[in-house]
Design a protein around this motif. Structure first.
Motif, PDB file in Angstrom:
ATOM      1  N   SER A 231      42.842  83.158  20.367  1.00  0.00           N
ATOM      2  CA  SER A 231      42.765  83.884  19.100  1.00  0.00           C
ATOM      3  C   SER A 231      44.154  84.271  18.597  1.00  0.00           C
ATOM      4  O   SER A 231      44.420  84.249  17.386  1.00  0.00           O
ATOM      5  CB  SER A 231      41.867  85.116  19.238  1.00  0.00           C
ATOM      6  OG  SER A 231      42.370  86.023  20.211  1.00  0.00           O
ATOM      7  N   GLU A 235      45.903  83.042  15.143  1.00  0.00           N
ATOM      8  CA  GLU A 235      46.457  83.996  14.195  1.00  0.00           C
ATOM      9  C   GLU A 235      47.876  83.607  13.790  1.00  0.00           C
ATOM     10  O   GLU A 235      48.252  83.722  12.620  1.00  0.00           O
ATOM     11  CB  GLU A 235      46.441  85.390  14.824  1.00  0.00           C
ATOM     12  CG  GLU A 235      46.719  86.518  13.867  1.00  0.00           C
ATOM     13  CD  GLU A 235      46.409  87.873  14.484  1.00  0.00           C
ATOM     14  OE1 GLU A 235      45.908  88.747  13.757  1.00  0.00           O
ATOM     15  OE2 GLU A 235      46.680  88.062  15.690  1.00  0.00           O
ATOM     16  N   SER A 253      40.720  93.773  19.245  1.00  0.00           N
ATOM     17  CA  SER A 253      40.695  94.997  18.447  1.00  0.00           C
ATOM     18  C   SER A 253      40.369  96.228  19.293  1.00  0.00           C
ATOM     19  O   SER A 253      40.527  97.360  18.839  1.00  0.00           O
ATOM     20  CB  SER A 253      39.666  94.865  17.314  1.00  0.00           C
ATOM     21  OG  SER A 253      38.335  94.848  17.821  1.00  0.00           O
ATOM     22  N   HIS A 434      44.341  95.108  17.532  1.00  0.00           N
ATOM     23  CA  HIS A 434      44.184  94.874  16.098  1.00  0.00           C
ATOM     24  C   HIS A 434      43.101  93.835  15.885  1.00  0.00           C
ATOM     25  O   HIS A 434      42.798  93.029  16.764  1.00  0.00           O
ATOM     26  CB  HIS A 434      45.505  94.382  15.479  1.00  0.00           C
ATOM     27  CG  HIS A 434      45.922  93.031  15.967  1.00  0.00           C
ATOM     28  ND1 HIS A 434      46.549  92.842  17.190  1.00  0.00           N
ATOM     29  CD2 HIS A 434      45.796  91.784  15.421  1.00  0.00           C
ATOM     30  CE1 HIS A 434      46.795  91.565  17.374  1.00  0.00           C
ATOM     31  NE2 HIS A 434      46.340  90.887  16.320  1.00  0.00           N
ATOM     32  N   ARG A 435      42.508  93.860  14.726  1.00  0.00           N
ATOM     33  CA  ARG A 435      41.556  92.820  14.353  1.00  0.00           C
ATOM     34  C   ARG A 435      42.319  91.528  14.084  1.00  0.00           C
ATOM     35  O   ARG A 435      43.363  91.533  13.432  1.00  0.00           O
ATOM     36  CB  ARG A 435      40.764  93.233  13.096  1.00  0.00           C
ATOM     37  CG  ARG A 435      39.708  94.294  13.359  1.00  0.00           C
ATOM     38  CD  ARG A 435      38.992  94.667  12.058  1.00  0.00           C
ATOM     39  NE  ARG A 435      38.395  93.506  11.408  1.00  0.00           N
ATOM     40  CZ  ARG A 435      37.208  92.990  11.708  1.00  0.00           C
ATOM     41  NH1 ARG A 435      36.484  93.538  12.668  1.00  0.00           N
ATOM     42  NH2 ARG A 435      36.744  91.948  11.060  1.00  0.00           N
ATOM     43  N   VAL A 436      41.792  90.431  14.584  1.00  0.00           N
ATOM     44  CA  VAL A 436      42.431  89.133  14.400  1.00  0.00           C
ATOM     45  C   VAL A 436      42.199  88.655  12.974  1.00  0.00           C
ATOM     46  O   VAL A 436      41.087  88.746  12.436  1.00  0.00           O
ATOM     47  CB  VAL A 436      41.876  88.104  15.405  1.00  0.00           C
ATOM     48  CG1 VAL A 436      42.506  86.733  15.171  1.00  0.00           C
ATOM     49  CG2 VAL A 436      42.128  88.573  16.825  1.00  0.00           C
ATOM     50  N   SER A 437      43.258  88.154  12.360  1.00  0.00           N
ATOM     51  CA  SER A 437      43.160  87.600  11.011  1.00  0.00           C
ATOM     52  C   SER A 437      43.879  86.259  11.007  1.00  0.00           C
ATOM     53  O   SER A 437      45.058  86.181  11.355  1.00  0.00           O
ATOM     54  CB  SER A 437      43.804  88.541   9.985  1.00  0.00           C
ATOM     55  OG  SER A 437      43.782  87.971   8.696  1.00  0.00           O
ATOM     56  N   ALA A 438      43.153  85.186  10.654  1.00  0.00           N
ATOM     57  CA  ALA A 438      43.731  83.842  10.689  1.00  0.00           C
ATOM     58  C   ALA A 438      43.310  83.055   9.456  1.00  0.00           C
ATOM     59  O   ALA A 438      42.530  82.102   9.539  1.00  0.00           O
ATOM     60  CB  ALA A 438      43.300  83.125  11.968  1.00  0.00           C
ATOM     61  N   PRO A 439      43.811  83.422   8.268  1.00  0.00           N
ATOM     62  CA  PRO A 439      43.450  82.688   7.049  1.00  0.00           C
ATOM     63  C   PRO A 439      43.822  81.208   7.171  1.00  0.00           C
ATOM     64  O   PRO A 439      44.887  80.868   7.681  1.00  0.00           O
ATOM     65  CB  PRO A 439      44.281  83.379   5.957  1.00  0.00           C
ATOM     66  CG  PRO A 439      44.598  84.737   6.504  1.00  0.00           C
ATOM     67  CD  PRO A 439      44.726  84.546   7.981  1.00  0.00           C
ATOM     68  N   GLU A 465      33.132  87.092  14.508  1.00  0.00           N
ATOM     69  CA  GLU A 465      33.150  87.634  13.141  1.00  0.00           C
ATOM     70  C   GLU A 465      34.571  87.691  12.607  1.00  0.00           C
ATOM     71  O   GLU A 465      34.837  87.339  11.453  1.00  0.00           O
ATOM     72  CB  GLU A 465      32.504  89.019  13.148  1.00  0.00           C
ATOM     73  CG  GLU A 465      32.379  89.668  11.766  1.00  0.00           C
ATOM     74  CD  GLU A 465      33.602  90.491  11.397  1.00  0.00           C
ATOM     75  OE1 GLU A 465      33.961  90.499  10.199  1.00  0.00           O
ATOM     76  OE2 GLU A 465      34.199  91.094  12.309  1.00  0.00           O
ATOM     77  N   GLN A 466      35.526  88.100  13.440  1.00  0.00           N
ATOM     78  CA  GLN A 466      36.912  88.205  12.990  1.00  0.00           C
ATOM     79  C   GLN A 466      37.512  86.838  12.666  1.00  0.00           C
ATOM     80  O   GLN A 466      38.298  86.701  11.726  1.00  0.00           O
ATOM     81  CB  GLN A 466      37.746  88.904  14.061  1.00  0.00           C
ATOM     82  CG  GLN A 466      37.398  90.378  14.261  1.00  0.00           C
ATOM     83  CD  GLN A 466      38.063  90.969  15.480  1.00  0.00           C
ATOM     84  OE1 GLN A 466      39.247  90.762  15.722  1.00  0.00           O
ATOM     85  NE2 GLN A 466      37.303  91.695  16.281  1.00  0.00           N
ATOM     86  N   LEU A 467      37.153  85.812  13.452  1.00  0.00           N
ATOM     87  CA  LEU A 467      37.708  84.483  13.254  1.00  0.00           C
ATOM     88  C   LEU A 467      36.918  83.644  12.263  1.00  0.00           C
ATOM     89  O   LEU A 467      37.335  82.537  11.922  1.00  0.00           O
ATOM     90  CB  LEU A 467      37.771  83.734  14.598  1.00  0.00           C
ATOM     91  CG  LEU A 467      38.777  84.231  15.630  1.00  0.00           C
ATOM     92  CD1 LEU A 467      38.579  83.500  16.955  1.00  0.00           C
ATOM     93  CD2 LEU A 467      40.201  84.031  15.126  1.00  0.00           C
TER      94      LEU A 467
END
Length: 510
Positions: A231, A235, A253, A434-439, A465-467
């Motif tokens: 993950s 990111e 997170s 932290h919440r994973v964010s991978a636009p 859900e985060q990915l």
């Protein structure tokens, strides 16, 4: 908190692998590799010299006969690429058919060697279409330099120590032990290595591995802590991902207290399932009433705090080893018969089977030497997570942990508890929850097991859900399942995804 991790029980090589040869079909034009980050060209463009695995692996590792091994150079500190370097150990089994690319694999830990991971997926489309590549993250196993804190003799002595209570004297003694251990790690490993062994650096190493293996995009299979690596890589490098399967999710997170309490509840749930299954047998060492299983278990293990149980090994079975051996057996229901045997032996006054399980967990070989699994686990965890330095928080965590997992409660709790090891660690942490964010990340797959003791089911739901990932639910009492539990439903979905990029059916449960 015990580490959530997974253990595998179980052609022609291009001169410059960084050119991308051998990927895709025989007539396909390889996708060009993305440019190296500034200042890192020498690392991204280095050749890989595959050869014998004779000098790779831990005291009891058995790599397949056809395995090839190598080491790849990376900077210890990515902010100083011209400074000291580390060498990452790799193992490989080449694809048996039309090659899509390499599949980088990690078993978790943190701190567990990944070289034997290449045995996963044999006789499947994974083996046909991918070079299966295992690696030891920096500081781990056969990678150089390795994290070193204790000698084998010191590790044996530490395991033999009786448990401390949470009296003022016991708290002070535990914290002094932690400081002593941290000082040994700093002296024997060096502060520079200890400061750069976290997930932050490993994912940058993984991108170098992707490039030198000749892949424009990464294919990755990660279990347990390997899901944190996956993950974090997604990111940082979402554009460099082709396919990723994350099984036994670590939810980044969560803070360390949340994670440890979820894990405590997970282990208690699997202990209860084991005790319920055992109670069906008239000779169950925990009795035939599951409601009495915790009391019966404590009656077996608590006396070890005063004197070890006899074993053929002169060490005997200590209290700490008994608890470690039981938790090792709770990672998969395949070990439940062995756990029943171990507890039956303990009822009779001996501890050979539980000691064998504890040695497996701690990486102690039959020759008495250790893999650096536990030292590496501590070092990586202490730079990956924020420290608990407030005595009140430590006391609350200890109390809540005992309530969440009564089978692990030795009855020595109080309104105080020692600060954990990381509070004494000599280098700062380099990551925060932290919440994973991978636009821009392509579809990835998360596998989560309903009764996973080490990485409970909800963590997988949350990570998916985060990915924006597809979630596969596996029903079982084990830690991780894809390609290792022998479930055709799960394995077919994972293989089809890795090979064809076919997404699993919505809500798939196996």
């Amino acid at each position: 908190m015990q580490r959530g991790r997974f253990v595998v029980l179980l052609g022609a090589i291009c001169a410059l692998i960084a050119t991308g040869c051998g990927t895709g079909s025989d007539n396909a034009v390889p996708e060009p590799l993305p440019p190296a980050p500034p200042g890192l060209n020498a690392f991204y463009e280095q050749p890989v010299e595959w050869g014998s695995c004779a000098d790779f692996g831990g005291p009891d590792d058995r790599l397949p006969p056809k395995a090839e091994c190598a080491r790849v150079t990376v900077p210890i500190d990515y902010a100083r690429p011209d400074g000291p370097t580390a060498r990452i150990a790799l193992s490989r089994l080449p694809a048996t058919g039309r090659k899509i690319g390499s599949l980088l694999m990690n078993p978790g830990g943190p701190g567990v060697s990944g070289l034997s991971m290449i045995s996963v997926g044999t006789r499947t489309g994974v083996a046909e279409h991918f070079d299966r590549v295992g690696f030891d993250p920096r500081g781990v196993g056969s990678s150089q330099p390795a994290i070193v804190c204790l000698t084998a003799q010191e590790a044996d002595a530490e395991r033999a120590e009786p448990p401390l209570d949470n009296t003022p004297a016991g708290v002070a003694a535990a914290e002094a032990d932690n400081r002593r251990y941290a000082d040994r790690c700093a002296e024997r490993s060096g502060l520079e290595l200890l400061g750069h062994v976290g997930t932050r650096e490993v994912v940058q190493d993984m991108d170098i591995l992707r490039a030198v293996l000749g892949d424009a995009k990464l294919n990755f299979l990660g279990y347990s802590y390997g899901t944190r690596l996956g993950s974090a890589y997604a990111e940082k490098y979402p554009q460099n991902v082709r396919a990723m399967v994350l099984d036994g999710a670590v939810d980044s997170s969560q803070d360390p207290v949340q994670e440890s309490l979820r894990q405590a509840a997970g282990f208690q749930g699997v202990f209860t399932a084991f005790a319920t299954d055992c109670a069906k047998k008239p000779d169950c060492p925990l009795g035939t009433d599951p409601n009495q299983s915790v009391a019966r278990f404590r009656a077996l293990v608590d006396p070890l705090g005063r004197a070890p149980a006899a074993t053929e090994d002169p060490r005997g079975l200590s209290y700490h080893d008994a608890i470690t051996g039981v938790q090792q057996a709770l990672y998969t229901d395949d070990f439940w018969p062995m756990l029943t045997q171990g507890l039956s032996e303990l009822r009779g006054g001996t501890g050979d089977t539980l000691l064998q399980l504890a040695d497996l967990y701690d990486g102690r070989g039959q020759d008495g030497t250790y893999a650096n699994t536990q030292d590496a686990f501590n070092a990586i965890r202490c730079v990956d997570d924020p420290r608990i330095t407030d005595p009140a928080v430590a006391a609350r965590q200890d109390s809540e942990y005992r309530r969440a997992a009564p089978f692990l409660d030795d009855g020595k709790g109080s309104d105080a508890a020692p600060l954990e090891l990381c509070a004494s660690w000599p280098v700062p942490n380099t990551s925060e929850p932290h919440r994973v964010s991978a636009p821009g990340l392509p579809t990835v797959v998360v596998v989560s097991t309903t009764e996973d003791p080490a990485t409970p089911y909800q963590a997988g739901v949350d990570l998916a859900e985060q990915l924006g990932a597809d979630l596969i639910t596996f029903r079982g009492n084990r830690h991780t399942a894809a390609l290792v539990a022998g479930d055709r439903c799960l394995d077919r979905a994972v293989i089809d995804y890795l090979v064809e990029l076919a997404t699993p059916a919505p809500g798939l449960t196996c």
